[in-house]
Enzyme design. Structure first.
Site, PDB file in Angstrom:
ATOM      1  N   ASP A  38       0.686  -1.605   0.065  1.00  0.00           N
ATOM      2  CA  ASP A  38       0.042   0.071   0.045  1.00  0.00           C
ATOM      3  C   ASP A  38       1.103   0.862   0.146  1.00  0.00           C
ATOM      4  OD1 ASP A  38      -2.382  -1.623  -0.144  1.00  0.00           O
ATOM      5  OD2 ASP A  38      -2.890  -1.086   2.486  1.00  0.00           O
ATOM      6  N   TYR A  66       4.603  -8.129   9.118  1.00  0.00           N
ATOM      7  CA  TYR A  66       3.474  -7.192   9.467  1.00  0.00           C
ATOM      8  C   TYR A  66       3.448  -6.206  10.772  1.00  0.00           C
ATOM      9  CZ  TYR A  66       2.375  -7.846   4.595  1.00  0.00           C
ATOM     10  OH  TYR A  66       2.300  -8.479   2.983  1.00  0.00           O
ATOM     11  N   ASP A  80      -8.245   1.930   6.152  1.00  0.00           N
ATOM     12  CA  ASP A  80      -6.978   2.557   6.495  1.00  0.00           C
ATOM     13  C   ASP A  80      -8.049   4.199   6.676  1.00  0.00           C
ATOM     14  OD1 ASP A  80      -7.302   4.110   4.304  1.00  0.00           O
ATOM     15  OD2 ASP A  80      -5.306   2.519   3.461  1.00  0.00           O
ATOM     16  N   ARG A 174      -5.352  -5.067   5.890  1.00  0.00           N
ATOM     17  CA  ARG A 174      -6.296  -3.533   6.265  1.00  0.00           C
ATOM     18  C   ARG A 174      -7.624  -4.900   6.602  1.00  0.00           C
ATOM     19  NH1 ARG A 174      -7.837  -0.970   1.422  1.00  0.00           N
ATOM     20  NH2 ARG A 174      -6.029  -1.818   0.048  1.00  0.00           N
TER      21      ARG A 174
END
Length: 304
Positions: A38, A66, A80, A174
């Site tokens: 992203d 992550y 987000d 997300r």
């Protein structure tokens, strides 16, 4: 110039931006990334250069790790904080206990069916979902089974939950944040995201674009290039006999007798194949039906 560079993508850049900038820095057209990250996310983005672009497909298959921050109570149209706020249940989120949050988060460890977000690079009928989303079009998406191998909660300060997650390819963090929020009944979205590892590539050995530019200007870029064969430590290294060199160079099938005798005990379903000088040429795969190795991906060899 052949190999993989472990790039640290900074926030604000798309994965395509990184590739475009690297083409200018390295003066090399043949460059490809190994999976989108992203624009607002930071972290590890392995980039393949030269003949290493042939392994891009292999690297996208690797597990990822992550570090994410979940914002409980806020739901947006993008999943987000860059999107439009659809609901705000921050007060309700403030009533949650750490135990409730932990149970909800850890409940996602394992395999689960995840619906890809509209704001993603996934293609449906030749169109990227984010292109449709920006045009105000929302379509039904099929759930995809993903694997969450582990989650470690690093910090909980409601409405924020910071956690480390190791997952399979194709997992949208997300969406994971949204799904945790749904499970808790408050909604949620992703506040921050950083990829700390992709396969063998880790954050502590990644370099920003500005660092890479400086290293290139110093004439030391070769120090950053990771050779293709280093990506597959699980595959045995097999060396062919001198008389089989032409077969290897042409990507022909290789019978077990084509390899030096001491390597035959290490044959496996897939193997890295080298010439007698130790130069890496290709990934081969064993065909049990016919009893020979056939080329899976050819790279050729650098001149000594």
């Amino acid at each position: 110039m052949n190999g993989i560079i472990n790039v640290y993508k900074e926030r604000g850049f798309t994965s395509f931006d990184v590739v475009a900038k690297l083409r200018g820095i390295l003066h090399e057209r043949k460059i490809g990334h190994t999976g989108t990250l992203d624009p607002e996310a930071a972290g590890v983005l392995p980039v393949c250069v030269g003949n290493a672009t042939k392994v891009c497909e292999f690297l996208t298959e690797k597990d990822k790790t992550y570090e994410a921050v979940l914002h409980l109570g806020i739901t947006t149209d993008t999943g987000d904080l860059t999107g439009k706020v659809l609901s705000d249940k921050t007060e309700q989120a403030g009533l949650l206990s750490e135990k409730e949050i932990e149970d909800a988060v850890m409940g996602f460890v394992g395999s689960y069916a995840q619906v890809p977000p509209m704001y993603s690079a996934r293609k449906v009928d030749g169109k990227r979902l984010y292109e449709l989303a920006r045009a105000g079009i929302e379509i039904e998406r099929k759930a995809v089974n993903v694997s969450i191998y582990s989650i470690q909660i690093l910090d909980t300060r409601v409405p924020y939950v910071r956690f480390l997650v190791r997952c399979s390819k194709g997992t949208y963090i997300r969406t994971l944040c949204e799904d945790i929020g749904k499970k808790l009944g408050t909604g949620g979205c992703m506040e921050k995201l950083k990829r700390t590892q992709s396969g063998i590539f880790k954050e502590d050995s990644a370099h920003t674009l500005s660092e890479i530019e400086k290293i290139q200007a110093e004439g030391k870029i070769s120090e950053l290039l990771i050779p293709v064969d280093a990506l597959f430590p699980e595959y045995p290294k097999l060396h062919i006999k001198k008389e089989a060199l032409k077969l290897l160079q042409n990507g022909n099938k290789l019978l077990p007798e084509a390899f030096v005798e001491e390597d035959r005990c290490r044959m496996d379903s897939k193997a890295l194949v080298y010439d007698t000088a130790g130069r890496f040429y290709a990934i081969y795969e064993y065909d049990k039906t016919f009893g020979y190795y056939k080329v899976k991906k050819m790279f050729g060899a650098e001149k000594l």
